[in-house]
Write an enzyme that holds these catalytic residues in place. Structure first.
Site, PDB file in Angstrom:
ATOM      1  N   LYS A 170      -3.024 -49.940 -45.405  1.00 48.27           N
ATOM      2  CA  LYS A 170      -3.176 -49.693 -43.970  1.00 48.27           C
ATOM      3  C   LYS A 170      -2.470 -50.803 -43.204  1.00 48.27           C
ATOM      4  O   LYS A 170      -2.272 -51.908 -43.728  1.00 48.27           O
ATOM      5  CB  LYS A 170      -4.655 -49.660 -43.580  1.00 48.27           C
ATOM      6  CG  LYS A 170      -4.942 -48.859 -42.327  1.00 48.27           C
ATOM      7  CD  LYS A 170      -4.856 -47.362 -42.563  1.00 48.27           C
ATOM      8  CE  LYS A 170      -5.178 -46.572 -41.305  1.00 48.27           C
ATOM      9  NZ  LYS A 170      -5.183 -45.123 -41.526  1.00 48.27           N
ATOM     10  N   ASN A 173      -4.909 -36.326 -31.570  1.00 49.72           N
ATOM     11  CA  ASN A 173      -4.312 -35.393 -32.509  1.00 49.72           C
ATOM     12  C   ASN A 173      -5.350 -34.695 -33.385  1.00 49.72           C
ATOM     13  O   ASN A 173      -5.347 -33.472 -33.539  1.00 49.72           O
ATOM     14  CB  ASN A 173      -3.311 -36.172 -33.376  1.00 49.72           C
ATOM     15  CG  ASN A 173      -2.435 -35.257 -34.198  1.00 49.72           C
ATOM     16  OD1 ASN A 173      -1.754 -34.421 -33.658  1.00 49.72           O
ATOM     17  ND2 ASN A 173      -2.463 -35.423 -35.503  1.00 49.72           N
ATOM     18  N   ASP A 180      -1.055 -43.192 -37.047  1.00 48.20           N
ATOM     19  CA  ASP A 180      -2.499 -43.347 -36.892  1.00 48.20           C
ATOM     20  C   ASP A 180      -2.746 -43.391 -35.389  1.00 48.20           C
ATOM     21  O   ASP A 180      -1.869 -43.003 -34.603  1.00 48.20           O
ATOM     22  CB  ASP A 180      -2.997 -44.627 -37.597  1.00 48.20           C
ATOM     23  CG  ASP A 180      -4.512 -44.652 -37.788  1.00 48.20           C
ATOM     24  OD1 ASP A 180      -4.987 -44.042 -38.749  1.00 48.20           O
ATOM     25  OD2 ASP A 180      -5.219 -45.284 -36.977  1.00 48.20           O
TER      26      ASP A 180
END
Length: 444
Positions: A126, A240, A166
């Site tokens: 990440k 999203n 993200d």
């Protein structure tokens, strides 16, 4: 003190001021106790848990860029490469003022098991920055993304580490980053996913996390004698994941009555208008205060309150720890039957336990929102083969992956005597594959 307790204490001691990371590790290791107790001698000898909770490496770097006024701004960038025992590191880049090392580590740790659950060969990682793209011009966003990638490009690659989007990182940001990577490294490869369709992106990637959430939720309900059709659904978020979760829920016959953003929330008794939501959020990049302009019968409320609305199914799709113990009590009192996490760890530990104790079907994020990374892995496959699959092909593969994830976590929970506890099931199913790979590869 048992092995799990020793490792938990060590994580807290070694990583002070990282509560989100502590929470993620605790949630996983507590639910893995039956597996670890059955293999404690071997795992302890190999220090398997200690290796699992310690990232392979973590990078923190300066990101200088120039704003439209000519002022130099400085942000902090992060990339944590957590575990690559089953494939190259894979995980998104979060651009949000709240980003710090602890949050990136929590997300990266969760990503290990989420990626494992997909059944695809991808490891956990990440990254991101405390940069906020909201309110910035395209030129400012490009300046930041180019500076960010100038440093990040040293550590990633199509077979090493493949970042994705993200929160705050959409097609615009991925495009700027990909262009800079290509320029510096001189390579045209699938190093990022979530790319535009004209340069290697995959159809259905935009919809994947939200659609996948509903595919898994529908399968969970079906296997417990219920049906998503006809259900009243509350969704938090308006990004999203939330938008396409709402769209797919309505396609499957449910009625979604809420959504939210960082300033307030909407209740629409007639069902959320997805087209209006998309125009407000994706075209105008505006606040939900505008929703009443499209739907006069809807209610707009400042602050938080999505979970006060009576519903059958709750889908938290905004951010970590947004659904608290008090929210869980309200949902249970109002008769909720299922909660599935569209965001990463949006339900607090206490709220999760309360929902489980009250027999609410609960699908944790590492399973329920794995559709995004699964489709990212499908994008990697298409890039490697120099192919582009149709929307229907990708969507069909996504649905199959999400249905398999549900059954894998359901089977794992049953094997260890925790039937119906999908938190335990998801963690065990994800862990077993990673642990077996780590053991097979020796101490490294």
């Amino acid at each position: 003190m048992g092995y799990v307790d020793e490792v938990l204490a060590s994580v807290i001691e070694k990583n002070p001021s990282q509560p989100e990371f502590h929470q993620a590790v605790k949630e996983v290791l507590e639910s893995l106790r039956p597996v670890i107790d059955a293999n404690e001698e071997a795992y302890r000898k190999d220090a398997l848990l200690e290796r699992l909770v310690e990232p392979d490496r973590q990078f923190m770097f300066r990101v200088p860029w120039v704003d439209d006024k000519g002022q130099v701004q400085v942000n902090r960038g992060f990339r944590v490469q957590f575990n690559n025992s089953i494939g190259p590191y894979k995980g998104g880049l979060r651009l949000h003022p709240s980003v710090n090392l602890g949050i990136i580590k929590f997300l990266g740790f969760e990503q290990i098991f989420k990626n494992s659950l997909t059944g695809l060969p991808i490891g956990g990682g990440k990254g991101g920055s405390d940069f906020d793209p909201k309110g910035k011009s395209d030129r400012e966003v490009m300046a930041f993304c180019q500076s960010f990638m100038t440093e990040l490009c040293k550590y990633i690659g199509a077979d090493t580490d493949v970042p994705a989007g993200d929160i705050g990182t959409g097609a615009r940001e991925i495009g700027y980053m990909f262009g800079q990577y290509k320029k510096i490294r001189g390579l045209y490869e699938g190093v990022l996913t979530g790319k535009g369709l004209s340069y290697g992106g995959s159809l259905a990637r935009t919809e994947a996390t939200g659609y996948g959430l509903l595919y898994l939720t529908a399968e969970m309900l079906k296997c417990n004698g219920s049906d998503i059709a006809g259900k009243t659904v509350c969704v938090s978020g308006a990004g999203n994941v939330a938008i396409y979760a709402i769209q797919k829920a309505q396609q499957l016959g449910a009625k979604v009555v809420t959504c939210s953003d960082s300033t307030g929330w909407v209740y629409d008794p007639d069902g959320i208008d997805v087209a209006a939501l998309q125009e407000i959020k994706e075209v105008k990049r505006a606040r939900l205060t505008e929703y009443k302009n499209y739907r006069p019968n809807a209610e707009y409320h400042e602050g938080r309150g999505v979970w006060s609305v009576k519903c059958d199914v709750a889908l938290p799709c905004a951010t970590q720890n947004e659904l608290t113990l008090d929210d869980a009590k309200t949902l249970v009192a109002n008769g909720v039957t299922a909660v599935a996490e569209g965001a990463n760890m949006p339900t607090t530990y206490e709220a999760t336990q309360y929902l489980l104790e009250n027999k609410v079907l609960f699908a944790p994020g590492k399973a329920a929102n794995a559709g995004g990374v699964a489709t990212s892995a499908l994008e990697m496959s298409q890039n490697s083969e120099r192919l582009s699959w149709t929307f229907e092909e990708v969507d069909s593969k996504l649905q199959g992956i999400m249905v398999n994830i549900f059954h894998n976590m359901d089977d794992a929970a049953k094997r260890y005597g925790f039937e119906g506890n999908y938190v335990v099931g998801a963690n065990i199913a994800g862990f077993e594959k990673v642990a077996n790979a780590m053991t097979a590869q020796g101490i490294c």
